[in-house]
Design a protein around this motif. Sequence first.
Motif, PDB file in Angstrom:
ATOM      1  N   ASN A 285       6.270  -4.937   9.992  1.00 27.54           N
ATOM      2  CA  ASN A 285       7.265  -4.244  10.790  1.00 27.54           C
ATOM      3  C   ASN A 285       6.898  -2.782  10.962  1.00 27.54           C
ATOM      4  O   ASN A 285       7.706  -1.945  11.282  1.00 27.54           O
ATOM      5  N   ASN A 286       5.655  -2.493  10.716  1.00 26.51           N
ATOM      6  CA  ASN A 286       5.245  -1.102  10.754  1.00 26.51           C
ATOM      7  C   ASN A 286       3.986  -0.957  11.593  1.00 26.51           C
ATOM      8  O   ASN A 286       2.924  -1.422  11.243  1.00 26.51           O
ATOM      9  N   HIS A 287       4.128  -0.298  12.731  1.00 21.66           N
ATOM     10  CA  HIS A 287       3.004  -0.208  13.658  1.00 21.66           C
ATOM     11  C   HIS A 287       1.900   0.694  13.167  1.00 21.66           C
ATOM     12  O   HIS A 287       0.778   0.620  13.592  1.00 21.66           O
TER      13      HIS A 287
ATOM     14  N   GLU B 253      -1.796   3.974   7.870  1.00 21.03           N
ATOM     15  CA  GLU B 253      -1.254   4.209   6.526  1.00 21.03           C
ATOM     16  C   GLU B 253      -2.233   3.744   5.458  1.00 21.03           C
ATOM     17  O   GLU B 253      -2.455   4.414   4.462  1.00 21.03           O
ATOM     18  N   ARG B 254      -2.770   2.558   5.674  1.00 23.15           N
ATOM     19  CA  ARG B 254      -3.692   2.007   4.681  1.00 23.15           C
ATOM     20  C   ARG B 254      -4.867   2.943   4.478  1.00 23.15           C
ATOM     21  O   ARG B 254      -5.218   3.280   3.344  1.00 23.15           O
TER      22      ARG B 254
ATOM     23  N   ILE C 168       0.763   2.829  -1.779  1.00 24.58           N
ATOM     24  CA  ILE C 168      -0.568   2.582  -1.226  1.00 24.58           C
ATOM     25  C   ILE C 168      -1.004   1.154  -1.537  1.00 24.58           C
ATOM     26  O   ILE C 168      -1.461   0.422  -0.669  1.00 24.58           O
ATOM     27  N   MET C 169      -0.802   0.751  -2.801  1.00 21.98           N
ATOM     28  CA  MET C 169      -1.227  -0.592  -3.184  1.00 21.98           C
ATOM     29  C   MET C 169      -0.432  -1.648  -2.433  1.00 21.98           C
ATOM     30  O   MET C 169      -0.940  -2.726  -2.128  1.00 21.98           O
ATOM     31  N   GLU C 170       0.807  -1.332  -2.125  1.00 13.90           N
ATOM     32  CA  GLU C 170       1.601  -2.325  -1.398  1.00 13.90           C
ATOM     33  C   GLU C 170       1.120  -2.511   0.027  1.00 13.90           C
ATOM     34  O   GLU C 170       1.025  -3.625   0.515  1.00 13.90           O
TER      35      GLU C 170
END
Lengths: 159, 649
Positions: free
Chosen positions: B525-527, B532-533, B514-516
């Motif tokens: 590279n992640n749509h 997610e955040r 999560i922190m990343e």
Amino acid sequence: MPPSIDSILERFPNKQREDLIPMLQEIQDEFGFLSEEIINHVGAYLSISVNKIYGVATFYDNFRFGPTGRFHIRLCHGTACHVAGASTFIQELEKQLKIKSGETDKEGLFSLEVVSCVGACGLAPIIEINGEYFTQLTSEKLNDILQSFRIKDQDIYES
Amino acid sequence: MKAKSPDALKQFLINQVLLDPNRLENERLEKELSYISRERVNNPIIYVGMGTCGLIAGAGKTFKAIQEYIDDHGIDIELIKGGCIGLCSAEPIVDIQLPGKSRISFGNVKQDKVQYLLDEILNHNIPDLQTIGQYKNDISQPWEGINPIFDHSFFSGQQRVLLDNCGLIDPVSVEQYIARGGYWAFADTISSLTPKGVCQLIEESELSGRGGGGYSTGKKWANTLKTFSDQKFLVCNAVESDPGSYMNRVIIESNPHRLIEAVIIAAYAIGATKSFIFIRQEFKLAIERLEKAIENARGYGLLGHHIFDSGVNIDIIVKRGARAFVCGEETALNNSIEGKRAMPESKPPYPSEKGLWNKPTIVNNVETLFNIPLILKNGPDWFKKTGTDNSKGTKLFTLSGKVKNYGTIEVPMGTTFRDIVWKIGGGTSGKQKFKAVILGINSGNYITKKNLDNRIDYEELKSIGTSLGSGGFVVIDESTCMVDLAKYFTNFFKNESCGKCIPCREGTARLLEIMEVVTQRPGKNNHFQSLERFKGVMQLRSLANVMRDTSLCALGKSAPNAILNTLNNFKEEFDAHIFERKCPANVCRDLRVFSIDVDLCTGCTACYKKCPVDAIIGSARHPHFIVEEKCIGCGLCYDACKFNAVLIQ
Ligand code: SF4
Ligand code: SF4
Ligand code: SF4
Ligand code: FES
């Protein structure tokens, strides 16, 4: 098997489980890392299965299973060093040396280890190379330091 | 006084000091002891502060230069490798004591200053160097114009009880330690107190464990004393793996005999004949000094069989830890001593009932133990005089980060955080404003501006939702990003989780994920990243609660603290990262995108030369540009460009 392994083992005549960690520590102090051969030998001596020994040894961060480079870099990544920017230096070193923390480069020149707090937080960020400390690190200093060790290495070979 | 032979000295110290309860009534004795303790000297004496921090700052080279000076000049000077007085910001520190004169302390004595320093001081002139102060007393003549050392702002706010000998004595010398009142408490204890009596005194003093638990030490001991067993163990936990705190290491390096004395008293009090000092392998100097001190103490018959004909047997074994943060947990530490993986066990049974090899075992932290000889020597009421209603005595901290004076300090319980940062620490060192104090990694708690006037007291800290932690006291200013810091803590816990229980093993990994994403540049590279955040951030609190409730040991329980604290105290910073994708402190490298303005770039190549990873391409006198994929965001090009052509987004 060099004879001194046995002389280390002889220091633990009771052959108890509690001797395992100190034994591995002394061997590593002497030989720099734990080879498969050595672990087999220790297992036979203490009558502990090799799997179990690996189970213990891999749990602890201090044990290494391959040789270190001629220059072993320890970069502090404790709280104070982090706040002072140590993670930049980890990235820089990893990119420059093309290795990850815990690895040794192909030429066997540098190896990199990230450690937590060497205990001089006021002088952060800090790296130690073969016992020599470099404090209040900057990227420029870091480059100069690496360069000086590369030159040192050449001197060793030419002389 | 005539010098005694080593053997005569030993007999004298044992028979007339240690074994004589009326020692203080002998007036002549005081004078003799002052020679042995080096408060009076016949020849000049020089101490170089050579703790680890001093050595890193160059004390080894200073020592060598002094040795050479002495050899070249053929003067009779005693040169001693001392401990650390605590003022690390002034290392290397050299103290000089001339016959009849009070001892004077100089800071920042790098090797090139040695010649000048000694030329001057041996001629009774004060050199033009940084003087920290002088040690005034009634038996020596003071230097003119030099302040008493304890008037120095770094020391005046402290109350140095545990640190009393640190930096002042030759750490390994058993003679100097005894001459300064050391091992007296032990000798008196085994001759006049029962183990039960010792436990009672300690309980009366209200000493509580300094390792974090805060439980009454005397009660803990008394329980174990009561437990019937053919064998009991005392373990001193000197692992101190919390980054940013190293005061236990400092006191062991500087005064190892106090720890030995404490361990043997504690072992006596609980009826243990075997004790272990479990210490981190990296603390090479501390181990070396401890082993030397043990050897010296053994030479005096203070350890081993039938100590001073009392029938008491106590031995100390030094065990080197192979590094695992979780060894701070007592059950994990015991497993490690037994030669197993350092995995914590669920409690009960507590180690005090079933510890090492299933025998009753007391695990005490170094700082707790350091108090023991002092309490026995001066009485529980003396100890209780210092502190607050529910927290007695003093507390050690490692003060570091963005403060002017840093090092190891000791303050009475009840001191405010403001006093430590500004009075002792001398305020923030950089240009930026104070932001917070990080109080140890395991509490993961910050003292922010609004809590600066809170006092150091178990109850008071609990009321603001924090705890004393391990004694790391890192001051940070506005240049630190709290979100990045929380990520650093989380990464640390993820690496150190022993993996035994799922909430901690999986929880720390998930927290780090999560922190990343929170600190990453969007759309790499992640749509689904935005989703997610938000999902991650939404889950944080419930994840934290699960980890707290279900993790086996303190590591897993406290792992989410840093993140929760940041959410509670620095929400705006979190929001900026999540909503604006900006790092207000400009720390999160991934959120900084560097580029070069082609119109402003003159092609001077300054940035090109600085870039550590060859991320800049260009030829002289032509505009340069940055290859984004290679750039690690170090900002060196930004600093290097004189034409403001490097831009940060
Ligand atoms: S909480 Fe973490 S460190 Fe503690 S026992 Fe569980 S997995 Fe191991
Ligand atoms: S920020 Fe650092 S890595 Fe990136 S281009 Fe500039 S100097 Fe190179
Ligand atoms: S330092 Fe500035 S002006 Fe010089 S080449 Fe780099 S970007 Fe261009
Ligand atoms: S954090 Fe690097 S020396 Fe303490």
